[in-house]
Design a protein around this motif. Structure first.
Motif, short mmCIF file in Angstrom:
data_model
loop_
_atom_site.label_atom_id
_atom_site.label_comp_id
_atom_site.label_asym_id
_atom_site.label_seq_id
_atom_site.Cartn_x
_atom_site.Cartn_y
_atom_site.Cartn_z
N UNK A 71 0.84 -1.21 0.00
CA UNK A 71 0.00 0.00 0.00
C UNK A 71 0.86 1.25 0.00
N UNK A 72 0.47 2.22 -0.78
CA UNK A 72 1.25 3.46 -0.89
C UNK A 72 0.96 4.40 0.28
N UNK A 73 -0.25 4.38 0.78
CA UNK A 73 -0.66 5.32 1.82
C UNK A 73 -0.35 4.77 3.22
N UNK A 74 0.30 5.58 4.03
CA UNK A 74 0.57 5.20 5.42
C UNK A 74 -0.72 5.09 6.21
N UNK A 75 -1.66 5.96 5.90
CA UNK A 75 -2.95 5.93 6.59
C UNK A 75 -3.68 4.62 6.30
N UNK A 102 -5.60 -0.78 8.05
CA UNK A 102 -5.65 -2.23 7.86
C UNK A 102 -5.05 -2.94 9.06
N UNK A 103 -3.93 -2.43 9.54
CA UNK A 103 -3.28 -3.08 10.68
C UNK A 103 -4.15 -3.02 11.93
N UNK A 104 -4.85 -1.90 12.13
CA UNK A 104 -5.70 -1.75 13.31
C UNK A 104 -6.86 -2.73 13.31
N UNK A 105 -7.34 -3.10 12.11
CA UNK A 105 -8.44 -4.07 12.03
C UNK A 105 -7.98 -5.48 12.37
N UNK A 106 -6.67 -5.73 12.30
CA UNK A 106 -6.13 -7.07 12.55
C UNK A 106 -5.50 -7.22 13.93
#
Length: 312
Positions: free
Chosen positions: A228-232, A237-241
């Protein structure tokens, strides 16, 4: 069934009777943790059932996971509290011991499978978003939950049949606070080999294989995140996992230490502490993790609290 088992001997659960000074404080700690477990998981069940924002496959699995946690602790904790309130070790009947182990295995294996299904859901949502609605249809989700329970029942039936048809001494003593597989199996005077093979096989299949599938799912997810290009976007995505990952490492970490580590040289006290952690503490932590680290669950909880406060 052997002649010895036809007499249906009572098992003596030693529990924490050798740590009498700690029994009183431990009783209140276990009771408090149990009540928090019931409260937390009941809230998760109500939220995922009643909040339209949480009507998705991930929360469908989470609701079933909370149901498993409630049943899991209820199978163990009430009996443990009664034993902690007694100054002496208490006996448990042959049938009650077999029933406790059966339910314990059913729920433990079901939880393994549900956590694996939740990892697959995250993989499908992040790595195959265009096919997500097909891969995670309600029929597919229902089938995954059904298979999870089926695998638990099959494994528990096999284990219980093998273990409780072995010959036991007339007055067997279990140095534990529950009828767990390994402590009971070590009491058998003969024929342990086939049951030991069954336990090792089940350990590999239902601890290592699901954990390997979860690791493989998250390896693919990590690859997708790095692309993914966007840090946001990566952070979202990481927060959902992250919540699921914490629960996975808590459950599989303690289970692996308990059932896979070498038993030679391991102390009885350490075995009981580890078992107390994954049977009593971990089920309490799961709803806390999902509530604090998941904005959707926290938001649904906040809306529910506001409705209750504002209602006449």
């Amino acid at each position: 069934m052997t002649e010895e088992n036809q007499t249906l001997p009572e098992f003596l659960l030693l529990g924490f009777s050798d740590l009498r000074a700690l029994q009183g404080p431990l009783f209140w700690v276990v009771l408090l943790v149990y009540l928090l477990t019931l409260l937390g998981n009941s809230v998760i069940i109500l939220l995922t059932q009643g909040s339209p924002a949480l009507h998705s496959p991930m929360y469908f699995f989470l609701r079933h996971l909370s149901v498993v946690e409630v049943l899991y602790t209820t199978d163990i904790v009430p009996r443990t509290l009664v034993d902690l309130a007694s100054p002496h070790p208490r006996a448990i009947s042959f049938q009650s011991c077999a029933t406790q182990m059966y339910v314990f295995i059913v729920l433990g294996i079901t939880e393994c499978c549900l956590l694996t299904a939740m990892a697959y859901d995250r993989y499908a949502a992040i790595c195959r978003p265009l096919h997500y609605s097909t891969l995670m249809s309600w029929q597919a989700c229902t089938a995954m939950v059904g298979i999870s329970w089926f695998m638990g029942i099959i494994t528990a039936t096999t284990h219980s049949s093998l273990i409780f048809t072995l010959p036991f001494p007339s007055h067997p003593i279990i140095p534990h606070f529950l009828c767990d597989i390994l402590p009971v199996l070590r009491l058998a005077s003969a024929g342990k080999h086939r049951s030991e093979i069954s336990v090792v096989t089940a350990t590999v299949v239902f601890i290592m294989v699901p954990f390997s599938l979860i690791v493989a799912s998250y390896a693919r997810i990590l690859g997708a995140i790095l692309a993914m290009a966007s840090t946001q976007s990566r952070h979202k995505v990481f927060s959902t996992c992250s919540s699921h990952l914490l629960v996975v490492f808590l459950f599989f970490g303690t289970a692996s230490i308990t059932y896979i580590r070498p038993q030679a040289g391991s102390s009885v006290t350490m075995n009981r502490i580890l078992s107390l952690f994954y049977t009593v503490v971990t089920p309490m932590l799961n709803p806390i993790i999902y509530t604090l680290r998941n904005k959707e669950v926290a938001g649904a909880l906040w809306h529910m609290v506001k409705r209750q406060v504002s209602s006449p």
